[in-house]
Design a protein around this motif. Structure first.
Motif, mmCIF file in Angstrom:
data_model
loop_
_atom_site.group_PDB
_atom_site.id
_atom_site.type_symbol
_atom_site.label_atom_id
_atom_site.label_comp_id
_atom_site.label_asym_id
_atom_site.label_seq_id
_atom_site.Cartn_x
_atom_site.Cartn_y
_atom_site.Cartn_z
ATOM 1 N N GLN A 79 -1.991 3.753 6.084
ATOM 2 C CA GLN A 79 -2.813 2.564 5.873
ATOM 3 C C GLN A 79 -3.000 1.806 7.173
ATOM 4 O O GLN A 79 -2.073 1.656 7.963
ATOM 5 N N THR A 80 -4.221 1.326 7.392
ATOM 6 C CA THR A 80 -4.509 0.425 8.498
ATOM 7 C C THR A 80 -4.692 -0.968 7.930
ATOM 8 O O THR A 80 -5.537 -1.181 7.052
ATOM 9 N N LEU A 81 -3.877 -1.916 8.378
ATOM 10 C CA LEU A 81 -3.937 -3.293 7.903
ATOM 11 C C LEU A 81 -4.657 -4.152 8.934
ATOM 12 O O LEU A 81 -4.429 -4.016 10.134
ATOM 13 N N PHE A 132 0.822 -1.195 0.000
ATOM 14 C CA PHE A 132 0.000 0.000 0.000
ATOM 15 C C PHE A 132 0.865 1.258 0.000
ATOM 16 O O PHE A 132 1.999 1.254 0.458
ATOM 17 N N ILE A 175 1.727 3.200 9.117
ATOM 18 C CA ILE A 175 1.143 1.860 9.029
ATOM 19 C C ILE A 175 0.629 1.458 10.411
ATOM 20 O O ILE A 175 1.393 1.416 11.376
ATOM 21 N N ASP A 185 -5.861 -8.362 5.701
ATOM 22 C CA ASP A 185 -4.718 -8.078 4.833
ATOM 23 C C ASP A 185 -3.516 -8.933 5.210
ATOM 24 O O ASP A 185 -2.651 -9.198 4.379
#
Length: 205
Positions: A21-23, A17, A54, A81
């Protein structure tokens, strides 16, 4: 700690990504044991090193996926993810990773880390085995040691014969059967009050 034990892979959907971003991460075990605590600490390092770019939303105890479904869950990338995957539970799609279970007595400590790093450096097929499915290995870890714990003193492994044992590992089940022993397939839920994956006797692999 020898290498003849379960190999855990933390795997991530690719492509990577861009931007903040949040995974979403899933693990089949409950938070609290050594492996899951180390995994949580790894997430903290990722968030710190990325300066918050992240973030990882972690889910435990099979909340999003069982151990047997983790490969497919992370491959699809809809519910999670990232996932902890046990190669032994998906040996048809990860046949090369079964080599880590081939050691009767493997190296320990730094030598074990060096061996795994060397394997990834010199055997490109290990990562290629995953790349075709659109997933990428992030963290490799070893888990439970192989050991037979008996209530009575055993002179050697020949004492396994005609005895009853409990294991969840397909490899160990085969080993016990070849040694003339019986594997007692008691559901984990009856022994431990946690949500668990299907029994080896009913799992599809």
């Amino acid at each position: 700690m020898d290498l003849n034990k379960t190999i855990f892979l933390m795997m991530l959907c690719v492509p990577m990504f861009v931007g903040a971003q949040t995974l979403t991460f899933t693990d089949h075990e409950p938070m609290g044991n050594m492996r899951t605590q180390v995994t949580r600490q790894f997430f903290r390092f990722v968030e710190q090193e990325s300066k918050g770019r992240i973030r990882i939303d972690h889910h435990w105890n099979g909340e999003l996926s069982s151990s047997y479904d983790a490969y497919e869950t992370v491959r699809e990338g809809t519910k999670a993810d990232m996932a902890t995957v046990v190669p032994e539970y998906d040996n048809q799609r990860m046949p090369l990773y079964q080599l880590f279970k081939s050691f009767l007595a493997g190296p320990s400590g730094e030598a074990q880390v060096a061996l795994i790093r060397k394997a990834y450096k010199t055997i490109p097929e290990l990562t290629e085995e995953l790349h075709h499915a659109g997933i990428h290995p992030v963290l490799v870890a070893t888990g439970y040691p192989v050991g037979f714990y008996s209530r009575e003193l055993m002179a050697d492994l020949n004492a396994l014969k005609e005895q009853t044992w409990r294991t969840a590992s397909f490899w160990h089940i085969s080993y016990l059967e070849n040694a003339g022993a019986t594997n007692k397939r008691i559901p984990w839920e009856s022994e431990f009050p946690i949500r668990c994956a299907p029994e080896p006797s009913t799992a599809s692999w």
